[in-house]
Design an enzyme around this catalytic site. Structure first.
Site, PDB file in Angstrom:
ATOM      1  N   GLY A 126     -13.573 -14.932 -36.280  1.00  0.00           N
ATOM      2  CA  GLY A 126     -14.057 -15.538 -35.041  1.00  0.00           C
ATOM      3  C   GLY A 126     -12.993 -16.311 -34.285  1.00  0.00           C
ATOM      4  O   GLY A 126     -13.302 -17.055 -33.352  1.00  0.00           O
TER       5      GLY A 126
ATOM      6  N   LYS B   2     -24.458 -11.909 -37.713  1.00  0.00           N
ATOM      7  CA  LYS B   2     -24.572 -13.351 -38.042  1.00  0.00           C
ATOM      8  C   LYS B   2     -25.891 -13.899 -37.483  1.00  0.00           C
ATOM      9  O   LYS B   2     -26.863 -13.151 -37.398  1.00  0.00           O
ATOM     10  CB  LYS B   2     -23.351 -14.117 -37.536  1.00  0.00           C
TER      11      LYS B   2
ATOM     12  N   SER C 131     -11.811 -10.773 -36.629  1.00  0.00           N
ATOM     13  CA  SER C 131     -11.363 -10.471 -35.265  1.00  0.00           C
ATOM     14  C   SER C 131     -10.973  -9.003 -35.057  1.00  0.00           C
ATOM     15  O   SER C 131     -10.034  -8.709 -34.327  1.00  0.00           O
ATOM     16  CB  SER C 131     -10.227 -11.414 -34.850  1.00  0.00           C
TER      17      SER C 131
ATOM     18  N   GLU D 127     -11.712 -10.590 -45.910  1.00  0.00           N
ATOM     19  CA  GLU D 127     -11.826 -11.347 -44.665  1.00  0.00           C
ATOM     20  C   GLU D 127     -11.058 -12.666 -44.785  1.00  0.00           C
ATOM     21  O   GLU D 127     -11.599 -13.649 -45.308  1.00  0.00           O
ATOM     22  CB  GLU D 127     -13.299 -11.657 -44.372  1.00  0.00           C
TER      23      GLU D 127
ATOM     24  N   HIS E 255     -20.245 -14.007 -47.960  1.00  0.00           N
ATOM     25  CA  HIS E 255     -19.479 -14.236 -46.722  1.00  0.00           C
ATOM     26  C   HIS E 255     -18.942 -15.668 -46.749  1.00  0.00           C
ATOM     27  O   HIS E 255     -19.606 -16.579 -47.248  1.00  0.00           O
ATOM     28  CB  HIS E 255     -20.383 -14.012 -45.504  1.00  0.00           C
TER      29      HIS E 255
ATOM     30  N   ASN F  94     -21.668  -7.249 -38.342  1.00  0.00           N
ATOM     31  CA  ASN F  94     -22.329  -8.434 -38.895  1.00  0.00           C
ATOM     32  C   ASN F  94     -22.765  -9.300 -37.722  1.00  0.00           C
ATOM     33  O   ASN F  94     -21.943  -9.950 -37.095  1.00  0.00           O
ATOM     34  CB  ASN F  94     -21.324  -9.182 -39.796  1.00  0.00           C
TER      35      ASN F  94
ATOM     36  N   GLU G 196     -18.823 -17.869 -44.602  1.00  0.00           N
ATOM     37  CA  GLU G 196     -19.713 -18.866 -43.994  1.00  0.00           C
ATOM     38  C   GLU G 196     -20.786 -19.285 -44.983  1.00  0.00           C
ATOM     39  O   GLU G 196     -21.209 -20.448 -45.014  1.00  0.00           O
ATOM     40  CB  GLU G 196     -20.327 -18.290 -42.699  1.00  0.00           C
TER      41      GLU G 196
HETATM   42  P1  PGA Z   1     -15.398 -11.674 -36.359  1.00  0.00           P
HETATM   43  O1  PGA Z   1     -16.262 -11.900 -37.701  1.00  0.00           O
HETATM   44  O2  PGA Z   1     -15.234 -10.189 -36.196  1.00  0.00           O
HETATM   45  O3  PGA Z   1     -16.211 -12.294 -35.266  1.00  0.00           O
HETATM   46  O4  PGA Z   1     -14.083 -12.349 -36.581  1.00  0.00           O
HETATM   47  C1  PGA Z   1     -16.064 -11.115 -38.843  1.00  0.00           C
HETATM   48  C2  PGA Z   1     -16.970 -11.561 -39.960  1.00  0.00           C
HETATM   49  O5  PGA Z   1     -17.147 -12.765 -40.161  1.00  0.00           O
HETATM   50  O6  PGA Z   1     -17.540 -10.711 -40.693  1.00  0.00           O
END
Ligand code: PGA
Length: 248
Positions: free
Chosen positions: A172, A11, A212, A166, A94, A9, A96
């Site tokens: 992140g 982003k 992560s 998640e 997601h 992803n 976010e």
């Molecule tokens: P990350 O993000 O691997 O940077 O923690 C995962 C995600 O939000 O899909």
């Protein structure tokens, strides 16, 4: 047998020029063909990704879609447009999007149906906040999301659905859920699908862990029975690291 699926992803990262570089590097990688490799760049790079990855097994996914097919919805992107580009996956819900763009479970439910009706595969993201985990309400939160997001779906559709667990506190942050905690929640999710849509749906639906995931922890996560893949942000933005993830 469920085919493992590792999805990057991106982003809101990579300009068109930067994406061109990274996609060329990805196209040159030797990736394990027993694993489904997916990249999900921003909308502006989707056509480019399809073009540069056309001779590879790497599939392309989008990070969102609207629930209408066309019309006066300024700024939105239709699942029909994605289908026409040859996109296979669409990340939906997601955290976010839920948090910064106010997406509700009702919106997400409509989006899942719209995406499925075009033959695309939704990657539905669910997960709890740190407060919810500490209050031992993580399963309750995830179950509430699953119920609302899958409302009105048919058992036969789960073959073409991916769920990404998640935990928001792990995204992140460099903090990963332990492989045991991730497995526990993924098993809970599969049980929920079984209770609601039956055993066959539960056996076919693929469940990813995200938050992560890095080359150094992907193997342990992928060793768990109910974890069929990973949804990876940061570590998917560089070709070598992406290759280590796919070739776990
Ligand atoms: P990350 O993000 O691997 O940077 O923690 C995962 C995600 O939000 O899909």
């Amino acid at each position: 047998m469920r085919k493992p699926i590792i999805a990057g992803n991106w982003k809101m990262n990579k300009t068109y020029s930067e994406a061109k570089e990274l996609l060329k590097e990805i196209a040159a990688l030797e990736l394990n063909s027993e694993v489904e490799a997916v990249v999900c760049p921003p909308f502006t790079n989707l056509a480019l990704a399809k073009e540069l990855l056309k001779d590879t097994n790497v599939e392309v996914g989008a990070q969102n879609a609207y629930f209408e097919n066309s019309g006066a919805f300024t700024g939105e992107v239709s699942p029909v447009f994605l289908k026409d580009l040859g996109i296979k996956y669409v990340i939906l819900g997601h955290s976010e999007r839920r948090e910064y763009f106010g997406e509700t479970d009702e919106d997400i439910n409509k989006k899942i149906k719209a995406v499925l009706s075009q033959g695309l595969v939704p990657i539905l993201c669910v997960g709890e906040t740190l407060e919810e985990r500490e209050a031992e309400k993580a399963q309750e939160k995830v179950e509430t999301q699953l119920k609302a997001d899958f409302e009105g779906l048919d058992a036969s559709q789960f073959e073409n659905i991916v769920i990404a667990y998640e935990p928001i506190w792990a995204i992140g942050t460099g903090k990963t859920a332990s492989a045991e905690d991730a497995e526990e929640m993924c098993a809970f999710i599969r049980q929920h699908v079984e209770n609601t849509f039956g055993k066959d749906a539960a056996e076919k639906v693929r469940i990813q862990y995200g938050g992560s995931v890095k080359p150094n922890n992907v193997k342990e996560i992928m060793s768990k029975e109910n974890i069929d893949g990973a949804l990876v942000g940061g570590a998917s933005l560089e070709a070598n690291s992406y290759s280590e993830l796919v070739n776990f």
